[in-house]
Design a protein around this motif. Structure first.
Motif, PDB file in Angstrom:
ATOM      1  N   LYS A 122     -19.789 -30.444  22.157  1.00 22.06           N
ATOM      2  CA  LYS A 122     -19.474 -30.394  20.725  1.00 22.06           C
ATOM      3  C   LYS A 122     -20.716 -30.753  19.902  1.00 22.06           C
ATOM      4  O   LYS A 122     -20.978 -30.144  18.861  1.00 22.06           O
ATOM      5  CB  LYS A 122     -18.306 -31.337  20.404  1.00 22.06           C
ATOM      6  N   ASN A 126     -22.466 -28.347  17.178  1.00 28.05           N
ATOM      7  CA  ASN A 126     -22.777 -28.792  15.812  1.00 28.05           C
ATOM      8  C   ASN A 126     -24.243 -28.542  15.469  1.00 28.05           C
ATOM      9  O   ASN A 126     -24.568 -28.108  14.356  1.00 28.05           O
ATOM     10  CB  ASN A 126     -22.438 -30.273  15.635  1.00 28.05           C
ATOM     11  N   THR A 165     -16.030 -24.325  13.229  1.00 30.68           N
ATOM     12  CA  THR A 165     -16.764 -25.554  12.940  1.00 30.68           C
ATOM     13  C   THR A 165     -16.824 -25.869  11.445  1.00 30.68           C
ATOM     14  O   THR A 165     -16.674 -27.015  11.047  1.00 30.68           O
ATOM     15  CB  THR A 165     -18.196 -25.467  13.514  1.00 30.68           C
TER      16      THR A 165
END
Length: 187
Positions: A122, A126, A165
């Motif tokens: 993750k 990002n 996201t």
């Protein structure tokens, strides 16, 4: 030689700022890279304390805890791979991290998740999305070129991950979301 680990170093300007802080404290270094400083000699407690205060004033932290040092090294490897490397890595990230840190990936993954509250994957996503945002803002490449340069298998894969996201499509972000970029040290 004495190694120091510095939190929140994410770019070349950060390296310059840390270098200036070291020079102001009279500390000589052999090497500086994201998150890591190699001093030519071991500083005393007074020098370390003064350096810590100076770095804190600049938004950096000296890391004493070995777990935090490992976390910061993981972050710096990912930032370097995503933001400062033009080549697609030949190895998977898990292999890069294991080899660079000389630790089993499952240990690194569990530690990162425990301390940071998100997975390494993750965190990588990002960082990649922030890189895509930057490229969208500069408006020099097509979405296909951006997808390719960031290791996405297709524009649809990039668009799907971007929307998941950010909540926006890349096109919508490009037209309205410029102010939604995050600083790398806040990720």
């Amino acid at each position: 030689m004495h190694k120091l680990y510095v939190k929140n170093m994410v770019c070349n300007r950060c390296i310059s700022a840390v270098q200036q802080a070291l020079e102001k404290e009279g500390l000589t270094f052999a090497h500086i890279q994201l998150g890591e400083v190699v001093l030519t000699s071991t500083p005393d407690n007074k020098q370390l304390s003064a350096l810590k205060n100076r770095l804190n004033d600049l938004g950096f932290d000296l890391l004493d805890d070995q777990r935090q040092q490992i976390i910061e090294r993981i972050k710096n490897i990912i930032v370097t791979q995503v933001h400062h490397s033009e080549e697609t890595p030949k190895l998977k990230l898990s292999e890069i991290l294991s080899q660079s840190l000389n630790k089993d990936y499952s240990y690194l993954s569990n530690l990162f998740s425990e301390v940071e509250g998100i997975t390494i994957e993750k965190y990588l996503i990002n960082q990649r999305i922030e890189r895509v945002k930057e490229m969208l803002i500069y408006d020099e490449l097509s979405l296909s070129e951006i997808a390719y340069k960031n290791g996405y298998s297709s524009v649809s894969h990039l668009s799907s991950q971007f929307k998941k996201t950010t909540g926006l499509t890349p096109k919508h972000f490009k037209s309205t979301g410029i102010s939604q970029r995050k600083s790398l040290d806040s990720l």
